[in-house]
Structure formats: structure tokens, C-alpha cells
Design a protein around this motif. Structure first.
Motif, PDB file in Angstrom:
ATOM      1  N   LEU A   1       0.825  -1.205   0.000  1.00 15.39           N
ATOM      2  CA  LEU A   1       0.000   0.000   0.000  1.00 15.39           C
ATOM      3  C   LEU A   1       0.864   1.261   0.000  1.00 15.39           C
ATOM      4  O   LEU A   1       0.543   2.244  -0.684  1.00 15.39           O
ATOM      5  N   SER A   2       1.958   1.243   0.753  1.00 18.63           N
ATOM      6  CA  SER A   2       2.855   2.400   0.782  1.00 18.63           C
ATOM      7  C   SER A   2       3.470   2.633  -0.596  1.00 18.63           C
ATOM      8  O   SER A   2       3.598   3.777  -1.055  1.00 18.63           O
TER       9      SER A   2
ATOM     10  N   ALA B   1       2.967   5.935  -2.828  1.00 21.13           N
ATOM     11  CA  ALA B   1       4.110   6.710  -3.319  1.00 21.13           C
ATOM     12  C   ALA B   1       4.099   6.804  -4.838  1.00 21.13           C
ATOM     13  O   ALA B   1       4.404   7.853  -5.413  1.00 21.13           O
ATOM     14  N   SER B   2       3.726   5.706  -5.506  1.00 26.56           N
ATOM     15  CA  SER B   2       3.667   5.713  -6.970  1.00 26.56           C
ATOM     16  C   SER B   2       2.580   6.663  -7.467  1.00 26.56           C
ATOM     17  O   SER B   2       2.784   7.408  -8.425  1.00 26.56           O
ATOM     18  N   ALA B   3       1.415   6.636  -6.792  1.00 24.26           N
ATOM     19  CA  ALA B   3       0.322   7.526  -7.204  1.00 24.26           C
ATOM     20  C   ALA B   3       0.708   8.993  -7.015  1.00 24.26           C
ATOM     21  O   ALA B   3       0.430   9.839  -7.873  1.00 24.26           O
ATOM     22  N   LEU B   4       1.365   9.302  -5.899  1.00 28.16           N
ATOM     23  CA  LEU B   4       1.782  10.686  -5.651  1.00 28.16           C
ATOM     24  C   LEU B   4       2.837  11.120  -6.663  1.00 28.16           C
ATOM     25  O   LEU B   4       2.838  12.264  -7.121  1.00 28.16           O
TER      26      LEU B   4
ATOM     27  N   GLY C   1      10.010   4.741  -4.656  1.00 26.48           N
ATOM     28  CA  GLY C   1       9.093   4.273  -3.622  1.00 26.48           C
ATOM     29  C   GLY C   1       9.758   4.106  -2.270  1.00 26.48           C
ATOM     30  O   GLY C   1       9.092   3.747  -1.305  1.00 26.48           O
ATOM     31  N   GLY C   2      11.075   4.327  -2.200  1.00 29.76           N
ATOM     32  CA  GLY C   2      11.761   4.316  -0.909  1.00 29.76           C
ATOM     33  C   GLY C   2      12.682   3.137  -0.692  1.00 29.76           C
ATOM     34  O   GLY C   2      13.298   3.045   0.374  1.00 29.76           O
TER      35      GLY C   2
ATOM     36  N   TYR D   1       2.514  14.335  -9.010  1.00 28.94           N
ATOM     37  CA  TYR D   1       3.329  15.513  -8.739  1.00 28.94           C
ATOM     38  C   TYR D   1       4.794  15.369  -9.145  1.00 28.94           C
ATOM     39  O   TYR D   1       5.498  16.368  -9.203  1.00 28.94           O
ATOM     40  N   GLY D   2       5.269  14.145  -9.384  1.00 30.37           N
ATOM     41  CA  GLY D   2       6.693  13.946  -9.653  1.00 30.37           C
ATOM     42  C   GLY D   2       7.021  14.103 -11.114  1.00 30.37           C
ATOM     43  O   GLY D   2       6.153  14.150 -11.987  1.00 30.37           O
TER      44      GLY D   2
END
Length: 557
Positions: free
Chosen positions: A52-53, A57-60, A376-377, A64-65
């Protein structure tokens, strides 16, 4: 310690069941089983939370990225610092010698020599860039006001001693022009029974009024500038010419039908080569028979012979590209689309159109998944990105040096393949330790699936290591899709493919699309011989247009 009854009652039903199970195991003294159960639940929660994280992160990032896959050296260093590891030696290469002409040392074990990144040209900050010399120029003399033309000391008239010159870049709006065609009529005064001879019309559209320049402008603005027809109608209204979007649609369809033979010839040229790159993107198409009123079609792009052809397919089934590639016997480069393996020649029991040994992978698609995992980190993805950075640095040096296919193959065997070997050794070792369905697991799994196809790219200097040119061509389709949203029908989508074919090929050769379309529409409607169609293709047209000014200069001299 037991919880108060009210706390137990407040637990959700599923957790209450879990609690009862744990209490039963504890009461029975089955502590190892209890621990395993708790750990299993924690692993499930961790995996779900990680997934889910990553999706969040991918959706954000999509919202915006930035969309570029390029990762700077500074970003990689930050990821390695977060990982607590040093940069892999084979992924960076040794620092170049500071002494000019110094001999390159033999590579040590585990150290792959890499060419340094080419220095970026310094910007000239001494002034503005000169305006293009080909622009028409006019001279405007600005006089000193009458009150300042006399000397304030003696009162004599001042004399002109020269001019201070500056340039103003002006824009003159395009204009419509009405050409009244007066066709000559001839008759014999002595033989009236012979009738009247009238000159043929030079109009390109029998029952329409647009000239070749207007037809070219309509299709260029739609396919090169992604401007929908209703916006073009608004633009024309500002010039005082009222044209409805439906009229522009009819004229656009007519122009594309005129240019269709050129697009067909481009397709034959592309698919007739030994090396073709392919990919596809979605396209919304209106469909009355679909429950939602709109279906998802696909636009396929094929690059070969330094041209590009686009083909529309009503769905994503492999039978559509298979029908197009029936006579293809070369190498096909693409992503991991499963339909490539299902494409058969001559029916359901035929041989594969593109067998595995003639399929080439795409480094960009492999790298993109590691780049997604890194953003994604997951800092471990930086290891793969550093290897890709080294590989693409070698490719950039080959292109900057304009190496031949043989020289590029030798460079790849010497420098690139050792880095690829190190990359895949790391991928295979890491993959076994990863949690399934995490972004990094998905990246390593895709890389392993594509390993043989991607390695095949390094076996011939004529092959590219990625599908970048096709991706760049499909961006124009995506840009148009955001503006005009959908195609009106399957036939309309086929005409879109014609437009993207001809103007995508123009872009590859630097041909002015407006000048090309104006010239070619006029020639085709004037009866241009079909056996000379290759002369109108963008590559030949661009060469001829460059040769024409040179010939004119030679004649003038």
C-alpha cells in the motif's frame, strides 16, 4: 494480563477470533505455534503495508513527480548512503586520468573501465543568441524628434553621423487568402458544333474550397500541435473566417485519405527492414455497441528504416500485430508483452512470427521498474540504477563518437557486457531474498524474465539497447489523447494512425511538416505517378529540399 470485558467487546470480530485462538494456544501450552501464528499475521500486515505504501508513493509521483527516468549521480549517492553501502565498482568505473594521452590501465578484477561522461557545453553568456538569418527583414528608420534636432548651444541644425542599430522580433499573424480560379474557355468561331474546351480545375478538392496549404495546416495543427478541430475553428474565427468543426473534420479526413498512400508506403518500408522496434498505447474510441459507449483501442508504433508507422487495432489481442507482421523475418524489439509469443504465421497451427531467438528486450522498461522501486523508498534499487547509468554512459559515448556498428559491438563486448554480467549476478542473488509483490521484487522478476532478450541487444552493433525511439514517438499520441480525448470511430482512429505515421516520419528527418504536407497534397492530387511515391516520403523529400538551396546557390555563383 487479561483485558477488561469492555475492551474485549470493543475488538472487531476478526480480531476477537484471533484473540480466542491465541488464548486457546496459550492455555494448551503450545507457545511455538502461538509465536508462529503471531509472526505470520505480522508478516501479512507488513507485506500489505509495504504494498500500500508503494502504491501511494507511486500515485503521488504520477501526480506531482517528474516523469523522466534519469537519475543523477547525486541521487544515487544519497540512496547508497541510506542503504549503508558503497557504490559497486563495476557500476561506476575508474576515474579518468588527468594527464592527456595517458595510457588506460588494464581493468582489475571486478572493475570495469567506463568512459567519462562527456562534458556539457558551456553556455555563452556574453549576449543574446542571434536571430535566424533566413527570416525576412525590413529596415525602419527612427528619426530624432524635431525639438532635439538643433544644437542647444549655437542653434545650428545637427547632422546625421550614422545610426545605432537594434533588432525587434515581430510576429505577423497568418492570413487567409481567397484565390479566384478563372478557368479559360476556348471555342472555335467557325465551328461552333465542336463545343467549348475548358481548362481543368487545379483545385485539390473537387467539391470543397480548401487549398493544399489550408488542408496541410489543419492536419499539422492536429497531429503536430495536438490542437483539436474545435480549437482550430475558434482560431480561424479570430481571423474572421467562420468554419465549423464538422467542416474541418471533413477536410481533415480528406487530406489524410490523400496522404494514405504515402503512409502505406512508409509501412512497407518499415516492415521490410531486418530490425524493427515496436510498442503500443491505448486510445479511447467511441463505440455504440459497447456498454459504456466507448472502448479502449490501441495504437501500435513500429520504427524501422529510419521511419515510423502507426497502426490502429480495436483491442489488445495479438492477432492484430500478427496480421501486420506475417511477412516479417527480422528482429523485433519490444517490452514484455505476452502477445509477441502468441503471434503465429498463417493460422492457429503455424510457426511463430517472431520466435524467441529473434526477439530483443528493452533496457528502458527494465530500468523503469527499478527507478519506480527507488522512488518508492527502497534504496537497494540504487544498485541497479548505478549499473544502468554506467551502461548508458557507454552508449552515449558510442553515439558521440559516431562509431560504426562493428566498432560499437566491440565497445559493448569490452565494456558493457561485464557490467551487464555484474548487474544480473546482483539481481539473481537479491531476488531470492525479496518479499513477493513488492516493487523491487517486481523489478527483479521482470529483469530476470527479460534477461535473454535484453542480452541479445548487445550481440549486434546495429541494435539499440532500448526502445527509446518508439517511446518518443508514442508521446505525441499521448499528448493528442489528452487534448482531443478520443477517436470518433474505428475509421477515425485509422486516420489518426495515418497522420501520426506521416508526421512522425517527418519529425525523424527534420522535414518541415507544413511545407511537406502542402507540397505532397498538391502533387498527389495533380496526378503524381505512384511508381515515384518514394520521392515523396519524408526522408527523400528532406534530402531533396536540402539539396535544392545548395543547387540554387551554385547556379547563382
Amino acid at each position: 494480563m487479561t483485558l477488561p470485558p469492555q475492551s474485549q467487546a470493543a475488538l472487531p470480530t476478526d480480531l476477537a477470533d484471533v484473540r480466542r485462538k491465541l488464548e486457546q494456544l496459550a492455555a494448551a501450552g503450545q507457545i511455538p505455534q502461538l509465536i508462529e501464528l503471531v509472526l505470520g499475521l505480522l508478516v501479512q500486515l507488513r507485506d500489505k503495508n509495504t504494498a500500500l505504501s508503494a502504491r501511494l508513493a507511486s500515485a503521488l509521483r504520477e501526480l506531482y513527480g517528474r516523469k523522466s527516468q534519469k537519475v543523477s549521480t547525486e541521487q544515487l549517492m544519497l540512496l547508497f548512503a541510506e542503504l549503508g553501502a558503497e557504490t559497486p565498482q563495476g557500476a561506476t568505473g575508474p576515474a579518468p586520468s588527468s594527464e592527456p594521452g595517458a595510457e588506460a590501465t588494464q581493468p582489475e578484477q571486478g572493475l570495469v573501465p567506463q568512459p567519462p561522461e562527456p562534458p556539457k557545453p558551456l553556455r555563452d553568456r556574453r549576449g543574446r543568441a542571434p536571430l535566424p538569418a533566413h527570416l525576412p527583414r525590413e529596415t525602419r528608420v527612427v528619426s530624432v524628434p524635431e525639438a532635439e534636432r538643433k544644437c542647444p548651444q549655437c542653434g545650428a541644425d545637427k547632422k546625421c553621423i550614422g545610426h545605432r542599430t537594434s533588432e525587434v522580433l515581430e510576429f505577423v499573424p497568418a492570413q487567409f487568402r481567397v484565390i479566384e480560379e478563372q478557368r479559360e474557355k476556348l471555342a472555335c468561331p467557325r465551328c461552333p458544333e465542336q463545343g467549348v474546351t475548358t481548362a481543368d480545375s487545379e483545385k485539390v478538392m473537387d467539391r470543397g474550397r480548401p487549398g493544399p496549404g489550408l488542408l496541410a495546416s489543419i492536419v499539422v495543427e492536429k497531429f503536430e500541435d495536438a490542437m483539436p478541430l474545435y480549437r482550430q475553428a475558434q482560431q480561424y474565427a479570430r481571423f474572421g473566417v467562420s468554419l465549423s468543426p464538422s467542416t474541418l473534420g471533413e477536410w481533415s479526413a480528406f487530406a489524410l485519405d490523400v496522404l494514405a498512400p504515402v503512409a502505406k508506403r512508409i509501412q512497407e518500408r518499415v516492415l521490410g527492414t531486418r530490425y524493427v522496434r515496436a510498442d503500443d498505447t491505448g486510445m479511447r474510441v467511441l463505440d455504440r455497441d459497447h456498454p459504456a459507449g466507448v472502448k479502449r483501442g490501441h495504437i501500435w508504433a513500429f520504427v524501422g528504416a529510419e521511419l515510423v508507422t502507426f497502426v490502429y487495432a480495436p483491442d489488445w489481442q495479438s492477432k492484430h500485430p500478427a496480421a501486420l507482421l506475417q511477412g516479417f523475418t527480422g528482429y523485433l524489439q519490444g517490452d514484455g508483452y505476452a502477445g509477441y509469443a502468441a503471434m503465429l504465421r498463417g493460422g492457429d497451427d503455424g510457426e511463430r512470427v517472431v520466435p524467441e531467438e529473434r526477439r530483443l528486450g528493452c533496457g528502458m522498461h527494465i530500468r523503469a521498474r527499478f527507478e519506480k522501486a527507488a522512488k518508492g523508498g527502497d534504496a537497494r534499487a540504487a544498485v541497479a540504477l548505478s549499473y544502468f547509468k554506467a551502461i548508458y554512459r557507454i552508449e552515449a559515448a558510442c553515439k558521440a563518437e559516431a562509431l560504426s556498428a562493428e566498432a560499437r559491438l566491440a565497445r559493448r563486448q569490452e565494456l558493457s557486457l561485464p557490467v551487464v554480467d555484474e548487474l544480473y549476478q546482483w539481481i539473481h542473488e537479491l531476488h531470492l531474498r525479496l518479499v513477493p509483490n513488492t516493487p523491487l521484487y517486481i523489478a527483479t522478476q521482470y529483469a530476470i524474465n527479460q534477461e535473454a532478450a535484453w542480452r541479445r541487444c548487445f550481440t549486434d552493433g546495429r541494435f539499440e539497447i532500448d526502445n527509446g525511439e518508439v517511446e518518443r514517438q508514442l508521446r505525441r499520441v499521448a499528448l493528442g489523447r489528452k487534448n482531443y480525448l478520443f477517436a470518433g470511430s474505428d475509421e477515425g482512429a485509422k486516420r489518426l494512425a495515418v497522420g501520426y505515421t506521416i508526421f512522425g516520419s517527418c519529425r525523424m528527418h527534420g522535414a518541415n511538416p507544413l511545407a511537406w504536407a502542402t507540397d505532397v497534397i498538391g502533387k498527389l492530387q495533380a496526378g503524381w505517378p505512384r511508381e515515384r511515391l518514394d520521392e515523396l516520403l519524408p526522408d527523400a523529400w528532406a534530402r531533396a529540399s536540402l539539396a535544392a538551396p545548395a543547387a540554387g546557390d551554385a547556379d547563382a555563383s
